[in-house]
Design an enzyme around this catalytic site. Sequence first.
Site, mmCIF file in Angstrom:
data_model
loop_
_atom_site.group_PDB
_atom_site.id
_atom_site.type_symbol
_atom_site.label_atom_id
_atom_site.label_comp_id
_atom_site.label_asym_id
_atom_site.label_seq_id
_atom_site.Cartn_x
_atom_site.Cartn_y
_atom_site.Cartn_z
ATOM 1 N N GLY A 60 0.772 -1.008 -0.026
ATOM 2 C CA GLY A 60 -0.078 0.022 0.062
ATOM 3 C C GLY A 60 1.005 1.063 -0.017
ATOM 4 O O GLY A 60 2.160 1.259 0.304
ATOM 5 N N PRO A 61 0.261 2.356 -0.414
ATOM 6 C CA PRO A 61 0.950 3.690 -0.480
ATOM 7 C C PRO A 61 1.617 4.004 1.052
ATOM 8 O O PRO A 61 1.140 3.269 1.888
ATOM 9 C CB PRO A 61 -0.150 4.715 -0.723
ATOM 10 C CG PRO A 61 -1.293 4.002 -1.388
ATOM 11 C CD PRO A 61 -1.236 2.660 -0.705
ATOM 12 N N PRO A 62 2.585 4.696 1.316
ATOM 13 C CA PRO A 62 3.083 5.337 2.403
ATOM 14 C C PRO A 62 1.931 5.982 3.335
ATOM 15 O O PRO A 62 1.202 6.699 2.753
ATOM 16 C CB PRO A 62 4.108 6.230 2.169
ATOM 17 C CG PRO A 62 4.537 5.823 0.678
ATOM 18 C CD PRO A 62 3.166 5.481 0.044
ATOM 19 N N GLY A 63 2.104 5.623 4.784
ATOM 20 C CA GLY A 63 0.966 6.277 5.513
ATOM 21 C C GLY A 63 -0.331 5.743 5.704
ATOM 22 O O GLY A 63 -0.987 6.034 6.375
ATOM 23 N N THR A 64 -0.553 4.491 4.985
ATOM 24 C CA THR A 64 -1.723 4.014 5.226
ATOM 25 C C THR A 64 -1.964 3.072 6.299
ATOM 26 O O THR A 64 -2.908 2.284 6.476
ATOM 27 C CB THR A 64 -2.004 3.064 4.084
ATOM 28 O OG1 THR A 64 -1.051 2.290 3.530
ATOM 29 C CG2 THR A 64 -2.288 4.006 2.613
ATOM 30 N N GLY A 65 -0.870 2.658 7.014
ATOM 31 C CA GLY A 65 -1.077 2.127 8.322
ATOM 32 C C GLY A 65 -0.527 0.264 8.284
ATOM 33 O O GLY A 65 -1.067 -0.391 9.095
ATOM 34 N N HIS A 67 -7.530 35.338 -12.350
ATOM 35 C CA HIS A 67 -7.019 34.181 -12.883
ATOM 36 C C HIS A 67 -7.761 33.130 -11.896
ATOM 37 O O HIS A 67 -8.426 32.273 -12.511
ATOM 38 C CB HIS A 67 -5.482 33.967 -12.641
ATOM 39 C CG HIS A 67 -5.097 32.775 -13.186
ATOM 40 N ND1 HIS A 67 -4.225 32.627 -14.326
ATOM 41 C CD2 HIS A 67 -5.170 31.599 -12.438
ATOM 42 C CE1 HIS A 67 -3.965 31.392 -14.281
ATOM 43 N NE2 HIS A 67 -4.441 30.544 -13.181
ATOM 44 N N GLU A 68 -7.922 33.406 -10.752
ATOM 45 C CA GLU A 68 -8.612 32.552 -9.846
ATOM 46 C C GLU A 68 -10.056 32.564 -10.070
ATOM 47 O O GLU A 68 -10.668 31.571 -9.824
ATOM 48 C CB GLU A 68 -8.043 32.612 -8.272
ATOM 49 C CG GLU A 68 -6.391 32.480 -7.971
ATOM 50 C CD GLU A 68 -6.434 31.020 -8.264
ATOM 51 O OE1 GLU A 68 -7.092 30.103 -8.273
ATOM 52 O OE2 GLU A 68 -5.305 30.942 -8.808
ATOM 53 N N HIS A 100 -10.969 30.133 -12.793
ATOM 54 C CA HIS A 100 -11.008 28.712 -12.315
ATOM 55 C C HIS A 100 -12.561 28.456 -11.699
ATOM 56 O O HIS A 100 -13.065 27.528 -11.829
ATOM 57 C CB HIS A 100 -9.817 28.282 -11.391
ATOM 58 C CG HIS A 100 -8.561 28.430 -12.071
ATOM 59 N ND1 HIS A 100 -8.384 27.417 -13.160
ATOM 60 C CD2 HIS A 100 -7.440 28.724 -11.822
ATOM 61 C CE1 HIS A 100 -7.091 27.631 -13.627
ATOM 62 N NE2 HIS A 100 -6.401 28.298 -12.543
#
Length: 675
Positions: free
Chosen positions: A223-228, A445-446, A449
């Site tokens: 799993g990805p980093p930090g998922t436990g 600009h913002e 969006h």
Amino acid sequence: MANENKQSEARGSKQSSGGPSRGHLIVWVIAVSLLVLWAWGYFGVGAAGGPDIPYSKFRQQVQEKNVTEVVVQGNTVRGSFKAPVTVQVDGSATEAQKFTTHLPSFGDEQLMELLSNNSVEVVTKPTSDFPWSLIIMLSPVLLLFAFGYLFLRRMQSQGQGLFSVRKSKAKLFDRDTEDTTFEDVAGADNAKEELREVIAFLKDPQRFERLGGKVPKGVLMVGPPGTGKTLLARAVAGEADVPFYSVSGSDFMEMFVGVGASRVRDMFEKAKEDAPAIIFVDEIDSIGRKRGAGLGGGHDEREQTLNQLLSELDGFEKNETVVVMAATNRPDILDPALTRPGRFDRQITVDLPTRESRAQILEIHARNKPLSDDVDLDEIARSTPGFSGADLENLLNEAALLAGRYDRDAITMGDIDEARDKVMMGLKREGMAIDGEERRLLAYHEAGHAIVAATLEHADPIHKVTIVPRGKAMGVTQQMPEKEKYLYRREYLIDRLAVIMGGRAAEELIFDTATSGAENDLKQVRKMARKMVLDWGMGDTFKHIAMGESQGSVFLGEELSKGRDYSDQTARELDEEVRRITEAAFRRAVDTLETHRTAFDGLAELLLAREEVPGSDVLALVNGDPVSELSDAEEDAGAALPPSGDGAVSNEDDVPSDESVEPSESSSDGRSSAA
């Protein structure tokens, strides 16, 4: 009495800790002394003598009766002049009272007669001086012993004696003190169910063996980093009523050859003695990489360690009583022999938490934190898509630090919102001197969006628009999805492209120019459009066909020189299709802004006055509803700005580009567009 015992123990520990320091100091003093004595004896520092002079000059001075005495030792002659003589030392002339010269290799039979005739006192010494010769010969050996002693003492202080360097570094968890259980792990229900089965198998193997089942050799958590993943392993240690050994993949590698394989053997021997047992190897990819791959060839020591691990998992000698758990976030680089059935029989995917799991994780991390009544953990979970468990823990910790900075008694929702902005976008950049024209450019600009996102049917809802510089962004438009997305429709992607193009469309529509602030906007649009055409078959010309190829890892030496498998003509048509999609997204953004010009201008002016506008006010402007009233200070700030007109943002390195998140590749479903 107990206090006296503690004090005596403390004094004893201090003395014992000071012992090695004093021992090291003594060894260093001896080593330096030996080195000085060796240099003194070898280079003749203590011997009487002066600068070297030519032998012919020495004979000349003797004949002139300017030499009082000489000391002859082997081929070296040292002596003194009656009157100082000018000699050359390092290319410069100097007056010398003493001198040193050397007899020629062919000898000088007339020297003694010459010295006697000129009344020169002659002293002779043996060729070798026994004490100095002994020091010169033994000093290097003694120095080696001294440094070897220091090296061994250092290893012993780190728990790595000469005979323990091959011992395993795996730590045995104390089942009486380990308090992490599955109740402390939110979400990951499938992973917990699989791990509960492994624990039950070890506790009661007959329950499964009567049905012909065998305990799995290995469980690989991916799993990805930090998922436990490591947290799940700690929970297994707390839940299991069996010995639990924990070790990191890097603990096997040392500078000595064969240490890694020896530590693997020692670890399994200890686990088999306590069987049934569990071994947890964190970051197994550090030793489990594919063998024989890579641009520079394989690493022999790492491969020997991996070979020994493979043998212990399912080699010639069967291992029926030890289960190996491992964790990695790089399963693509693991050796196929490691992941085959019979070794790591089960692969458990520990993915990013869903919205419900995020709410449960927040409840766990909020146990010891006072929260105010306005904090809604469900709303926080909805506004943090793609956050891992570690990210959520960090979010609440940052909010607690902010509340402490403001001397509050509890964490408020405002603290959590500010902490989320800090985690996602970075710190506010205070003290930036932005003139009125550039500030108006950023606001439009913002606003471009935000208005496009608020009016298109399939775009994610607006959460916040800000022109406060944070991290590398001068302004940000945040979008928060209403629910988790796992598949992306073509309509959603087309609207997403138009939203990202909203900033560039606003620049051209209002100022008739283009700025460097849209750099990342354009990169994301191109990347997403290419994936639509090459990978997802969403183009008008190339439908239902994937032209892209999955690329291997360059670090593993895969796909390094693999080219495309289509013609140049097809490549030109693909590029034309990508260009058509991006151009259509830009025109759609321009048309949307022209259609809602009143709301567009109103939002830009609101940003100039407030710098930060919530999504509810953006929707109110689009629907023609009133927004919250401006304060007097905000009205004065807006009135002081110059009128809009043509302008451009300076092309500096600190003018960042858009940081919109691509849905197919981002770990987060949160949407943000930054100028």
